[in-house]
Design a protein around this motif. Structure first.
Motif, PDB file in Angstrom:
ATOM      1  N   VAL A 117       0.995 -11.169   7.451  1.00 39.03           N
ATOM      2  CA  VAL A 117       1.294 -10.184   8.498  1.00 39.03           C
ATOM      3  C   VAL A 117       1.448  -8.826   7.814  1.00 39.03           C
ATOM      4  N   THR A 118       0.843  -7.785   8.414  1.00 39.92           N
ATOM      5  CA  THR A 118       0.977  -6.434   7.844  1.00 39.92           C
ATOM      6  C   THR A 118       1.846  -5.561   8.731  1.00 39.92           C
ATOM      7  N   PHE A 119       2.749  -4.852   8.083  1.00 38.53           N
ATOM      8  CA  PHE A 119       3.629  -3.896   8.757  1.00 38.53           C
ATOM      9  C   PHE A 119       3.371  -2.512   8.172  1.00 38.53           C
ATOM     10  N   VAL A 120       3.613  -1.484   8.997  1.00 41.17           N
ATOM     11  CA  VAL A 120       3.451  -0.099   8.538  1.00 41.17           C
ATOM     12  C   VAL A 120       4.775   0.621   8.709  1.00 41.17           C
ATOM     13  N   CYS A 121       5.100   1.416   7.701  1.00 38.02           N
ATOM     14  CA  CYS A 121       6.300   2.247   7.773  1.00 38.02           C
ATOM     15  C   CYS A 121       5.938   3.533   8.503  1.00 38.02           C
ATOM     16  N   VAL A 122       6.710   3.881   9.504  1.00 40.56           N
ATOM     17  CA  VAL A 122       6.448   5.106  10.270  1.00 40.56           C
ATOM     18  C   VAL A 122       7.695   5.972  10.318  1.00 40.56           C
ATOM     19  N   ASP A 123       7.478   7.235  10.614  1.00 42.29           N
ATOM     20  CA  ASP A 123       8.596   8.122  10.887  1.00 42.29           C
ATOM     21  C   ASP A 123       9.197   7.696  12.230  1.00 42.29           C
ATOM     22  N   ALA A 124      10.495   7.508  12.268  1.00 43.35           N
ATOM     23  CA  ALA A 124      11.126   6.948  13.468  1.00 43.35           C
ATOM     24  C   ALA A 124      10.941   7.861  14.688  1.00 43.35           C
ATOM     25  N   ASP A 125      10.776   9.166  14.468  1.00 40.62           N
ATOM     26  CA  ASP A 125      10.634  10.095  15.593  1.00 40.62           C
ATOM     27  C   ASP A 125       9.173  10.266  16.017  1.00 40.62           C
ATOM     28  N   THR A 126       8.304  10.559  15.046  1.00 39.15           N
ATOM     29  CA  THR A 126       6.902  10.850  15.382  1.00 39.15           C
ATOM     30  C   THR A 126       6.045   9.600  15.500  1.00 39.15           C
ATOM     31  N   LYS A 127       6.511   8.485  14.904  1.00 38.04           N
ATOM     32  CA  LYS A 127       5.760   7.209  14.855  1.00 38.04           C
ATOM     33  C   LYS A 127       4.479   7.337  14.037  1.00 38.04           C
ATOM     34  N   LYS A 128       4.384   8.347  13.195  1.00 37.09           N
ATOM     35  CA  LYS A 128       3.242   8.502  12.290  1.00 37.09           C
ATOM     36  C   LYS A 128       3.555   7.784  10.982  1.00 37.09           C
ATOM     37  N   PRO A 129       2.503   7.168  10.340  1.00 39.56           N
ATOM     38  CA  PRO A 129       2.752   6.463   9.085  1.00 39.56           C
ATOM     39  C   PRO A 129       3.342   7.393   8.025  1.00 39.56           C
ATOM     40  N   LYS A 130       4.258   6.836   7.255  1.00 43.23           N
ATOM     41  CA  LYS A 130       4.822   7.609   6.137  1.00 43.23           C
ATOM     42  C   LYS A 130       5.017   6.658   4.947  1.00 43.23           C
ATOM     43  N   PRO A 131       4.967   7.172   3.705  1.00 45.21           N
ATOM     44  CA  PRO A 131       5.094   6.295   2.537  1.00 45.21           C
ATOM     45  C   PRO A 131       6.417   5.537   2.547  1.00 45.21           C
ATOM     46  N   HIS A 132       6.319   4.243   2.200  1.00 45.15           N
ATOM     47  CA  HIS A 132       7.545   3.427   2.181  1.00 45.15           C
ATOM     48  C   HIS A 132       8.232   3.449   0.819  1.00 45.15           C
ATOM     49  N   GLY A 133       7.512   3.841  -0.229  1.00 41.41           N
ATOM     50  CA  GLY A 133       8.134   3.938  -1.549  1.00 41.41           C
ATOM     51  C   GLY A 133       8.415   2.612  -2.231  1.00 41.41           C
ATOM     52  N   ILE A 134       7.818   1.536  -1.722  1.00 38.98           N
ATOM     53  CA  ILE A 134       8.067   0.201  -2.293  1.00 38.98           C
ATOM     54  C   ILE A 134       6.881  -0.180  -3.192  1.00 38.98           C
ATOM     55  N   SER A 135       7.189  -0.686  -4.395  1.00 36.84           N
ATOM     56  CA  SER A 135       6.149  -1.202  -5.299  1.00 36.84           C
ATOM     57  C   SER A 135       6.413  -2.671  -5.555  1.00 36.84           C
ATOM     58  N   LEU A 136       5.356  -3.418  -5.794  1.00 34.81           N
ATOM     59  CA  LEU A 136       5.533  -4.822  -6.184  1.00 34.81           C
ATOM     60  C   LEU A 136       6.194  -4.869  -7.558  1.00 34.81           C
ATOM     61  N   ASP A 137       7.125  -5.803  -7.722  1.00 38.26           N
ATOM     62  CA  ASP A 137       7.766  -5.938  -9.031  1.00 38.26           C
ATOM     63  C   ASP A 137       6.875  -6.750  -9.971  1.00 38.26           C
ATOM     64  N   GLU A 138       7.250  -6.749 -11.253  1.00 36.45           N
ATOM     65  CA  GLU A 138       6.533  -7.566 -12.239  1.00 36.45           C
ATOM     66  C   GLU A 138       6.910  -9.020 -12.006  1.00 36.45           C
ATOM     67  N   THR A 139       5.923  -9.907 -12.090  1.00 33.10           N
ATOM     68  CA  THR A 139       6.250 -11.336 -12.012  1.00 33.10           C
ATOM     69  C   THR A 139       5.300 -12.120 -12.906  1.00 33.10           C
ATOM     70  N   GLN A 140       5.828 -13.209 -13.447  1.00 32.24           N
ATOM     71  CA  GLN A 140       4.990 -14.139 -14.219  1.00 32.24           C
ATOM     72  C   GLN A 140       4.764 -15.409 -13.400  1.00 32.24           C
ATOM     73  N   ASP A 141       5.336 -15.442 -12.191  1.00 34.34           N
ATOM     74  CA  ASP A 141       5.251 -16.645 -11.359  1.00 34.34           C
ATOM     75  C   ASP A 141       3.801 -16.833 -10.876  1.00 34.34           C
TER      76      ASP A 141
ATOM     77  N   GLY B 216       0.852  -1.190   0.000  1.00 34.60           N
ATOM     78  CA  GLY B 216       0.000   0.000   0.000  1.00 34.60           C
ATOM     79  C   GLY B 216       0.883   1.233   0.000  1.00 34.60           C
ATOM     80  N   THR B 217       0.332   2.345   0.500  1.00 34.42           N
ATOM     81  CA  THR B 217       1.125   3.580   0.550  1.00 34.42           C
ATOM     82  C   THR B 217       2.129   3.531   1.703  1.00 34.42           C
ATOM     83  N   THR B 218       1.612   3.159   2.884  1.00 27.20           N
ATOM     84  CA  THR B 218       2.500   3.073   4.049  1.00 27.20           C
ATOM     85  C   THR B 218       2.613   1.649   4.578  1.00 27.20           C
ATOM     86  N   SER B 219       1.756   0.751   4.082  1.00 29.96           N
ATOM     87  CA  SER B 219       1.733  -0.620   4.615  1.00 29.96           C
ATOM     88  C   SER B 219       2.322  -1.625   3.634  1.00 29.96           C
TER      89      SER B 219
END
Ligand SMILES: CCCCCCCCCCCCCCCC(=O)SCCNC(=O)CCNC(=O)[C@H](O)C(C)(C)COP(=O)(O)OP(=O)(O)OC[C@H]1O[C@@H](n2cnc3c(N)ncnc32)[C@H](O)[C@@H]1OP(=O)(O)O
Length: 141
Positions: free
Chosen positions: A102-126, A78-81
């Protein structure tokens, strides 16, 4: 996405009153394996929090002395998850013992508020990976 693997030898201290692997220990190992996939892909473990364990299915007991290998892979971004599929396979007796998400959320290490992780799923044919990604979209919160 890259698959991560961790192996654990099932020892006496990991057992329940039936003499098989304790579900709590299994859950700990599965969450840890999911965390490793999320944190290693993201690169900043301090920014990753666990928000949901989506129901693990324990399919068969694991015996003392077996070696449990846990496979983990990001299947939804997702955006942050990040949702990780985890499954545990028995190296000695064979077969899959447990699986889940299991779901994890990316947070700002100081504020602990969710922030975008910038990760996208890659292309796969599997086909197996595509099936897991489709299942991940249906997992209830
Ligand atoms: C059984 C286990 C036993 C043993 C286990 C032993 C472990 C053995 C060591 C291993 C090592 C590992 C280590 C892990 C790391 C910690 O252990 S972290 C500690 C435990 N976790 C926490 O304390 C987190 C507490 N929760 C929070 O702080 C807040 O809920 C959070 C996570 C910051 C999210 O805040 P929020 O206000 O809900 O954020 P919100 O903007 O609404 O949503 C943010 C994202 O989260 C998603 N989200 C929110 N709620 C949910 C939900 N319920 N479900 C799914 N997604 C959700 C949203 O959809 C959104 O995603 P995107 O659309 O952006 O992709």
């Amino acid at each position: 996405m890259k698959e991560y693997k961790i192996s654990h030898l099932v020892k006496s201290e990991d057992l329940n009153h039936h003499g098989t692997l304790f579900a709590g220990r299994t859950a700990e190992w599965l969450v840890e394996a999911g965390f490793i996939a999320a944190a290693a892909t993201h690169g900043r473990p301090q920014d990753i929090l666990c928000v949901n364990v989506h129901g693990f299915t324990f399919k068969r007991p694991v015996q003392k002395g077996d070696i449990l290998t846990i496979h983990s892979r990001i299947v939804k971004a997702g955006t942050t998850s990040l949702m990780i599929h985890v499954k545990a396979l028995c190296e000695i007796h064979g077969g899959q013992s447990v699986e889940g998400f299991v779901t994890f959320v990316c947070v700002d290490a100081d504020t602990k508020k969710p922030k975008p992780h910038g990760i996208s799923l890659d292309e796969t044919q599997d086909e197996a990976e595509l099936a897991l990604r489709a299942r991940a979209l249906e997992v209830p919160r």
